[in-house]
Enzyme design. Structure first.
Site, PDB file in Angstrom:
ATOM      1  N   ASN A  23       0.803  -1.236   0.000  1.00 57.22           N
ATOM      2  CA  ASN A  23       0.000   0.000   0.000  1.00 57.22           C
ATOM      3  C   ASN A  23       0.827   1.272   0.000  1.00 57.22           C
ATOM      4  O   ASN A  23       0.271   2.360  -0.077  1.00 57.22           O
ATOM      5  CB  ASN A  23      -1.003  -0.020   1.166  1.00 57.22           C
ATOM      6  CG  ASN A  23      -2.083  -1.066   0.926  1.00 57.22           C
ATOM      7  OD1 ASN A  23      -2.198  -1.612  -0.175  1.00 57.22           O
ATOM      8  ND2 ASN A  23      -2.853  -1.373   1.948  1.00 57.22           N
ATOM      9  N   ARG A  93      -8.496  -2.083  -7.814  1.00 55.04           N
ATOM     10  CA  ARG A  93      -9.164  -0.795  -7.580  1.00 55.04           C
ATOM     11  C   ARG A  93      -8.170   0.352  -7.395  1.00 55.04           C
ATOM     12  O   ARG A  93      -8.479   1.491  -7.645  1.00 55.04           O
ATOM     13  CB  ARG A  93     -10.025  -0.882  -6.312  1.00 55.04           C
ATOM     14  CG  ARG A  93     -11.061  -1.905  -6.295  1.00 55.04           C
ATOM     15  CD  ARG A  93     -11.896  -1.735  -5.071  1.00 55.04           C
ATOM     16  NE  ARG A  93     -12.485  -0.416  -5.071  1.00 55.04           N
ATOM     17  CZ  ARG A  93     -11.956   0.662  -4.516  1.00 55.04           C
ATOM     18  NH1 ARG A  93     -10.762   0.595  -3.944  1.00 55.04           N
ATOM     19  NH2 ARG A  93     -12.560   1.821  -4.562  1.00 55.04           N
ATOM     20  N   CYS A 117     -15.817  -4.449  -4.609  1.00 52.78           N
ATOM     21  CA  CYS A 117     -15.089  -5.714  -4.460  1.00 52.78           C
ATOM     22  C   CYS A 117     -15.757  -6.475  -3.319  1.00 52.78           C
ATOM     23  O   CYS A 117     -16.750  -6.023  -2.751  1.00 52.78           O
ATOM     24  CB  CYS A 117     -13.607  -5.462  -4.185  1.00 52.78           C
ATOM     25  SG  CYS A 117     -13.339  -4.802  -2.552  1.00 52.78           S
ATOM     26  N   ARG A 122     -17.109   0.474  -2.124  1.00 50.76           N
ATOM     27  CA  ARG A 122     -15.873   1.221  -2.323  1.00 50.76           C
ATOM     28  C   ARG A 122     -15.984   2.290  -3.407  1.00 50.76           C
ATOM     29  O   ARG A 122     -15.313   2.276  -4.424  1.00 50.76           O
ATOM     30  CB  ARG A 122     -14.727   0.250  -2.590  1.00 50.76           C
ATOM     31  CG  ARG A 122     -14.640  -0.764  -1.443  1.00 50.76           C
ATOM     32  CD  ARG A 122     -13.454  -1.627  -1.475  1.00 50.76           C
ATOM     33  NE  ARG A 122     -12.243  -0.880  -1.140  1.00 50.76           N
ATOM     34  CZ  ARG A 122     -11.033  -1.438  -1.224  1.00 50.76           C
ATOM     35  NH1 ARG A 122     -10.908  -2.663  -1.654  1.00 50.76           N
ATOM     36  NH2 ARG A 122      -9.959  -0.738  -0.918  1.00 50.76           N
ATOM     37  N   ILE A 328     -14.813   0.335   9.051  1.00 51.12           N
ATOM     38  CA  ILE A 328     -14.372   0.966   7.793  1.00 51.12           C
ATOM     39  C   ILE A 328     -15.150   0.445   6.592  1.00 51.12           C
ATOM     40  O   ILE A 328     -15.664   1.217   5.791  1.00 51.12           O
ATOM     41  CB  ILE A 328     -12.848   0.740   7.577  1.00 51.12           C
ATOM     42  CG1 ILE A 328     -12.031   1.229   8.770  1.00 51.12           C
ATOM     43  CG2 ILE A 328     -12.399   1.374   6.261  1.00 51.12           C
ATOM     44  CD1 ILE A 328     -11.904   2.717   8.911  1.00 51.12           C
TER      45      ILE A 328
HETATM   46  C1  EPZ Z   1      -6.876   1.731   1.367  1.00 49.82           C
HETATM   47  O1  EPZ Z   1      -8.034   1.493   0.596  1.00 49.82           O
HETATM   48  C2  EPZ Z   1      -6.074   0.441   1.339  1.00 49.82           C
HETATM   49  N1  EPZ Z   1      -5.686   0.135  -0.038  1.00 49.82           N
HETATM   50  C3  EPZ Z   1      -6.921  -0.695   1.911  1.00 49.82           C
HETATM   51  O2  EPZ Z   1      -6.122  -1.875   1.937  1.00 49.82           O
HETATM   52  C4  EPZ Z   1      -7.310  -0.321   3.343  1.00 49.82           C
HETATM   53  O3  EPZ Z   1      -8.135  -1.333   3.878  1.00 49.82           O
HETATM   54  C5  EPZ Z   1      -8.078   1.018   3.334  1.00 49.82           C
HETATM   55  O4  EPZ Z   1      -7.240   2.025   2.723  1.00 49.82           O
HETATM   56  C6  EPZ Z   1      -8.466   1.482   4.708  1.00 49.82           C
HETATM   57  O5  EPZ Z   1      -7.363   1.633   5.507  1.00 49.82           O
HETATM   58  C7  EPZ Z   1      -4.613   0.777  -0.566  1.00 49.82           C
HETATM   59  O6  EPZ Z   1      -3.978   1.599   0.074  1.00 49.82           O
HETATM   60  C8  EPZ Z   1      -4.237   0.410  -1.969  1.00 49.82           C
HETATM   61  P1  EPZ Z   1     -10.447   4.233   2.026  1.00 49.82           P
HETATM   62  P2  EPZ Z   1      -8.975   2.729   0.170  1.00 49.82           P
HETATM   63  O7  EPZ Z   1     -10.640   5.207   0.919  1.00 49.82           O
HETATM   64  O8  EPZ Z   1      -8.179   3.950   0.046  1.00 49.82           O
HETATM   65  C9  EPZ Z   1     -15.135   4.991   1.896  1.00 49.82           C
HETATM   66  C10 EPZ Z   1      -5.658  -4.142   1.611  1.00 49.82           C
HETATM   67  O9  EPZ Z   1      -6.174  -5.164   2.088  1.00 49.82           O
HETATM   68  N2  EPZ Z   1     -14.865   5.836   0.709  1.00 49.82           N
HETATM   69  O10 EPZ Z   1      -9.554   4.618   3.164  1.00 49.82           O
HETATM   70  O11 EPZ Z   1      -9.781   2.276  -0.996  1.00 49.82           O
HETATM   71  C11 EPZ Z   1     -14.809   3.530   1.646  1.00 49.82           C
HETATM   72  O12 EPZ Z   1     -15.903   2.872   1.045  1.00 49.82           O
HETATM   73  C12 EPZ Z   1      -6.556  -2.997   1.169  1.00 49.82           C
HETATM   74  O13 EPZ Z   1      -4.424  -3.953   1.479  1.00 49.82           O
HETATM   75  C13 EPZ Z   1     -15.948   6.499   0.126  1.00 49.82           C
HETATM   76  O14 EPZ Z   1     -17.100   6.376   0.574  1.00 49.82           O
HETATM   77  O15 EPZ Z   1      -9.929   2.862   1.423  1.00 49.82           O
HETATM   78  C14 EPZ Z   1     -14.517   3.023   3.040  1.00 49.82           C
HETATM   79  O16 EPZ Z   1     -15.735   2.722   3.681  1.00 49.82           O
HETATM   80  C15 EPZ Z   1      -8.026  -3.322   1.324  1.00 49.82           C
HETATM   81  N3  EPZ Z   1     -15.708   7.277  -0.966  1.00 49.82           N
HETATM   82  C16 EPZ Z   1     -13.869   4.226   3.737  1.00 49.82           C
HETATM   83  O17 EPZ Z   1     -14.214   5.369   2.927  1.00 49.82           O
HETATM   84  C17 EPZ Z   1     -14.455   7.434  -1.490  1.00 49.82           C
HETATM   85  O18 EPZ Z   1     -14.308   8.179  -2.484  1.00 49.82           O
HETATM   86  C18 EPZ Z   1     -12.349   4.170   3.822  1.00 49.82           C
HETATM   87  O19 EPZ Z   1     -11.877   3.784   2.553  1.00 49.82           O
HETATM   88  C19 EPZ Z   1     -13.382   6.744  -0.879  1.00 49.82           C
HETATM   89  C20 EPZ Z   1     -13.608   5.965   0.225  1.00 49.82           C
END
Ligand code: EPZ
Length: 419
Positions: A23, A93, A117, A122, A328
């Site tokens: 990440n 993604r 996913c 997401r 989350i």
């Molecule tokens: C990052 O995903 C990581 N991936 C994820 O790791 C990790 O679980 C996640 O952060 C949370 O820490 C990478 O860094 C490549 P978020 P990300 O945006 O950025 C909502 C693994 O297993 N949201 O922090 O996609 C979302 O649905 C992966 O290595 C919106 O609603 O996660 C979630 O509920 C899995 N709209 C929350 O925010 C948006 O535009 C946090 O998601 C963006 C996010």
């Protein structure tokens, strides 16, 4: 396709080298789009998500060479195509991380909407709104994001919800924007600090990475740089649980314990003895069963959602009852029914798992569904009596470098066989 076959019940002992962080490596690879020259990256993990990212960059005109010393030379300074195709984006993604850099460097981008996913919808609405705040024009049609911007203009960006990759997208886009951008309610993950440190080496002017307020002063261009990717704290946490769930003693090499405080605190609560020095962590379970611990996931520096499934496996065989609450993602419980098939006593109430530790799990034929759920099935298989097979191992290969080789080195009886 491949599956893993694990003969459980072995106590794991020994030491294992932690790979570079998935990440951190992914956003840093996309940051190569911003540079006028090549990035030379050390400690890049050998993962399918990294290969997918390199394929996507190559499809857009990047060149890369994996050198004999294991460093990765990536030159994305002259893209010939500003489209991230559905065929590649659908498998990863994180491809959305090409949006900010392409907009900042070229003023346009066409990115396939990343689907949801296994762990949830997401959406990317927060990415798009923040880029519009910077002056981008964005239209979503036919499953693609069409974005354009004469010039991105620095401004205050307020995230209504903490989001890791949206913070990274804006951080990268703002490096070449006109004027200053302040990101409020920014994610604070160590991988964001790593990305910022790489961008600073490329000439970016950034302060506050790792806190909730990041300030970026736009510059006219960024150069290539040499950078070493930080270690993977989630891979590290997974191996610590491999020791805890089998009653063993494992030393992790090449890991900064400072990024794992919440994980380490929880493992100490289970009764593990943990010693840390500058670049290693040793967990010794002394043959004891773990105590069940309550866990609640939330944004860094609190307990990471990416370790939730692994703790469900640990609690399954721990002494006592406990709850694990996921705050989350809305559907990050695909591992629960599979663990239950091994005899785990887990019940789901809303976004909370209630676990009642059992004496031992029994091996079963299982199906992996997403990256961290697969890891939890491997951990359960290591502890279970009898043989466990895990199909669709490609989920694991996205985030764990040669997992069966590393586990074999620690004494596990595990094979990867063709389906
Ligand atoms: C990052 O995903 C990581 N991936 C994820 O790791 C990790 O679980 C996640 O952060 C949370 O820490 C990478 O860094 C490549 P978020 P990300 O945006 O950025 C909502 C693994 O297993 N949201 O922090 O996609 C979302 O649905 C992966 O290595 C919106 O609603 O996660 C979630 O509920 C899995 N709209 C929350 O925010 C948006 O535009 C946090 O998601 C963006 C996010």
């Amino acid at each position: 396709m491949y599956k893993l076959v694990i003969k459980g019940g072995k106590t794991l002992n020994g030491s294992v080298k932690i790979a570079g962080s998935k990440n951190a490596a992914l956003p840093i690879l996309f940051a190569s789009i911003l540079a006028d020259g090549p990035l030379i990256l050390n400690n890049t993990p050998h993962l399918s998500d990294v290969s997918t990212t390199l394929r996507l960059l190559m499809d857009m005109g990047s060149e890369f060479i994996l050198e004999s010393d294991n460093s990765l030379f990536v030159d994305s300074s002259k893209l010939t195509k500003l489209t991230a195709e559905y065929s590649l984006v659908k498998t990863m993604r994180a491809s959305i991380l090409s949006l900010g850099p392409m907009l900042a460097k070229y003023g346009e981008a066409k990115i396939s909407l990343p689907g949801g996913c296994a762990i949830g919808m997401r959406p990317v609405n927060l990415h798009l709104k923040a880029l519009e705040d910077l002056g981008a024009k964005i239209e979503v049609k036919n499953g693609y994001i069409h974005a354009s911007a004469e010039k991105l203009i620095g401004t205050d960006v307020h995230f209504e919800q903490i989001t890791v990759t949206a913070t990274e997208n804006i951080l990268m886009a703002a490096t070449l924007a006109q004027g200053t951008t302040t990101i409020h309610n920014a994610a604070q993950e160590p991988e964001i600090v790593d990305l910022a440190n790489c961008l600073i080496k490329m000439g970016a002017k950034i302060s506050g990475a790792g806190t909730s307020v990041i300030i970026i002063e736009g510059v006219s261009n960024l150069s290539g740089a040499t950078y070493t990717v930080c270690p993977d704290r989630i891979e590290a946490g997974t191996y610590l649980i491999a020791a805890a769930i089998t009653g063993g003693k494992i030393t992790l090499k090449n890991i900064h314990h400072q990024s794992m405080r919440a994980i380490i605190r929880k493992l100490i609560e289970t009764g593990a003895e943990i010693k840390c020095d500058k670049t290693s962590i040793t967990l010794d379970m002394k043959g004891r069963k773990p105590k069940a611990v309550n866990v609640r996931t939330s944004a860094y520096p609190n307990f990471p959602t990416d370790m939730q499934a692994q703790f469900c496996a640990l609690n399954s065989i721990a002494d006592g009852q406990a709850t694990i609450t996921e705050t989350i993602f809305e559907n990050r419980f695909m591992h629960i029914p599979e663990l239950a098939r091994m005899g785990a006593e887990l019940s789901l109430e809303g976004n909370t798992v209630i676990s009642k530790g059992v004496k031992s799990l029994t091996g079963a034929n299982l199906m992996a569904t997403d990256l961290r759920a697969s890891a939890s099935l491997v951990l359960a298989g290591l502890a279970a009596q009898g043989t466990t097979t895990i199909e669709r191992v490609y989920h694991l290969d996205r985030g764990y470098e040669t997992i069966e080789e590393k586990l074999k080195l620690l004494g596990a009886d595990i094979q990867r066989i063709q389906d």
